[in-house]
Scaffold this active site. Structure first.
Site, PDB file in Angstrom:
ATOM      1  CG  HIS A  60      -2.050  -1.004   1.077  1.00 44.58           C
ATOM      2  ND1 HIS A  60      -3.093  -1.074   1.972  1.00 44.58           N
ATOM      3  CD2 HIS A  60      -2.292  -1.967   0.153  1.00 44.58           C
ATOM      4  CE1 HIS A  60      -3.923  -2.036   1.609  1.00 44.58           C
ATOM      5  NE2 HIS A  60      -3.452  -2.595   0.510  1.00 44.58           N
ATOM      6  CD  GLU A  62      -1.174   4.318   3.834  1.00 47.75           C
ATOM      7  OE1 GLU A  62      -2.280   4.652   4.283  1.00 47.75           O
ATOM      8  OE2 GLU A  62      -1.045   3.476   2.901  1.00 47.75           O
ATOM      9  CB  CYS A  90      -5.878  -0.541   5.636  1.00 45.19           C
ATOM     10  SG  CYS A  90      -4.183  -1.092   5.368  1.00 45.19           S
ATOM     11  CD1 TRP A 185     -13.697   0.138 -39.168  1.00 40.59           C
ATOM     12  CD2 TRP A 185     -14.469   0.022 -37.078  1.00 40.59           C
ATOM     13  NE1 TRP A 185     -13.406  -1.123 -38.695  1.00 40.59           N
ATOM     14  CE2 TRP A 185     -13.883  -1.203 -37.398  1.00 40.59           C
ATOM     15  CE3 TRP A 185     -15.027   0.169 -35.820  1.00 40.59           C
ATOM     16  CZ2 TRP A 185     -13.842  -2.276 -36.510  1.00 40.59           C
ATOM     17  CZ3 TRP A 185     -14.986  -0.892 -34.933  1.00 40.59           C
ATOM     18  CH2 TRP A 185     -14.395  -2.089 -35.282  1.00 40.59           C
ATOM     19  NE  ARG A 222      -8.260  -6.434 -31.448  1.00 42.23           N
ATOM     20  CZ  ARG A 222      -9.547  -6.388 -31.071  1.00 42.23           C
ATOM     21  NH1 ARG A 222      -9.973  -7.127 -30.046  1.00 42.23           N
ATOM     22  NH2 ARG A 222     -10.407  -5.602 -31.688  1.00 42.23           N
ATOM     23  N   GLY A 315     -25.449  -1.440 -27.721  1.00 40.12           N
ATOM     24  CA  GLY A 315     -26.181  -0.566 -28.615  1.00 40.12           C
ATOM     25  C   GLY A 315     -27.145   0.327 -27.850  1.00 40.12           C
TER      26      GLY A 315
END
Length: 395
Positions: A60, A62, A90, A185, A222, A315
């Site tokens: 973490h 710290e 924590c 596209w 990708r 969609g």
């Protein structure tokens, strides 16, 4: 909205916390389901160490900052230092030991915390532990910035639902496909590469059966070999009758990339077996009602996969349904210099929609950028009468 009076803080405090927030942001997309956290250690006005939570399961913020201070030869300056942390330290054993122990061990005299952690195992306990040990703890500096940084984490803990990112590309006249369903596209190659990077940092990607069948996507990130994705997202198809062809690329690659098909009691059980044999996980809601089905899917993704960020590339029907549920939290929209026209061409948000303009969500944190010939519009949504998760968690 701060939990500590502004008079507690000085201008130097603000500058150090902003640096901690800058560092924390470097972990976004890599640390989930944990929150992104940054830490800066300061002694006598000088930076002696800094760090951030870089990846889930690793140290973490710290402990990283303390480690850097020691590496830089500042170990003898740790005692009496001030730690600036973007989220409450924590105080429980998880993947790593408690950060409160680390701060106690070095003898920090003051800890400045941007905001409390709502996670049940922490939730004020870390602050109380430090204070009971005699450390001065001031809470609330740059709280809003810290809450916005980890808004997906806060939403998941407060509601049991993931942060939903809606992505679409549309023409200048607001269409995502022609009346025949053609959409490839609309956006530029540059825009599509940005989407691949986004895919590489989310937990899951959702499409409807119509999009899965019409576009036959892979829904994978990708990217160039020197820029590997932070994670491999779960691919999710919502398909009420399990009509997705087994020959689709999503099903054919299910053995390589995790794939969930979410269905309803209307589904053909024989189809379910064929999909499972191909490597898909097939699960069903308890309802045939579309809105209930979608809501149960969101809950399932958190319960089963601890999904923090869900990218929706569906969609108009799927995006519209999520919009009607008031579950879209962020929009990533690419507007291309193209015109499609047609009364029956597809718009990005179907469904019922809002009845009046004021009843719709407010867009905030709005950003614009050029993406080749496209304009990339990014924003977050704030819904009327729906209290933001993080506001309920602030003291």
């Amino acid at each position: 909205m701060n939990s500590a009076a502004d008079s507690v803080f000085h201008q130097d405090d603000r500058a150090w916390m902003l640096e901690a927030l800058r560092l924390a942001e470097l972990g976004v997309g890599k640390v989930e389901p944990n929150p992104a956290v940054g830490c800066v250690l300061v002694s006598q006005g000088k930076l002696i160490g800094s760090g951030f939570h870089a990846r889930y399961g690793e140290a973490h913020a710290e402990r990283v900052a303390i480690g850097q201070a020691k590496l830089l030869g500042n170990e003898n300056r740790l005692s009496g230092c001030t730690a600036y942390v973007t989220l409450e330290p924590c105080c429980h054993h998880g993947k790593t030991p408690p950060c409160t122990d680390a701060l106690l061990d070095i003898g920090a005299s003051r800890v400045v915390v941007a905001t409390q952690d709502p996670f049940a195992a922490v939730s004020g306990k870390g602050i109380s532990l430090l204070r009971s040990a005699g450390i001065q703890v001031d809470v609330g500096l740059e709280a809003e910035a810290a809450l916005q940084l980890n808004a997906p984490y806060f939403k998941r803990l407060a509601t049991g639902l993931p942060w939903v990112i809606a992505k679409w590309a549309m023409s200048l006249d607001g269409r995502i496909a022609s009346s025949t369903g053609n959409s490839q596209w609309i956006s530029s190659e540059t825009s599509r590469q940005w989407v691949h990077r986004l895919r590489g940092r989310v937990d899951a990607i959702l499409v409807g059966r119509g999009t899965a069948q019409a576009d036959d996507p892979l829904l994978t990130a990708r990217l160039p070999a020197d820029q590997p994705p932070c994670r491999t997202a779960l691919r999710v198809v919502i398909d009420s009758r399990l009509s997705l062809p087994v020959s689709s690329r999503l099903v054919q690659t299910a053995a390589q990339f995790p794939t969930l098909i979410w269905t309803t009691p209307l589904a053909d059980l024989n189809r379910a077996q064929a999909l499972r044999r191909a490597g898909c996980r097939v699960e069903s809601s308890l309802s045939t009602q579309p809105s209930d089905n979608l809501q149960q899917l969101l809950q399932f993704l958190v319960q089963e996969y601890c999904t923090t960020n869900l990218l929706v590339e569906g969609g108009g029907q799927l995006l519209g349904s999520l919009f009607d549920l008031r579950q879209i939290d962020q929009c990533e929209v690419f507007i291309a210099p193209k015109l499609i026209g047609g009364a029956n061409a597809v718009s990005p948000l179907a469904g019922v929609g809002v009845s009046t303009i004021p009843s719709g969500p407010e867009c905030h944190a709005v950003q614009f950028r050029a993406s080749d010939t496209d304009v990339h519009y990014s924003c977050r949504l704030r819904w009327p009468n729906r209290m933001l998760a993080h506001l309920r968690l602030m003291n």
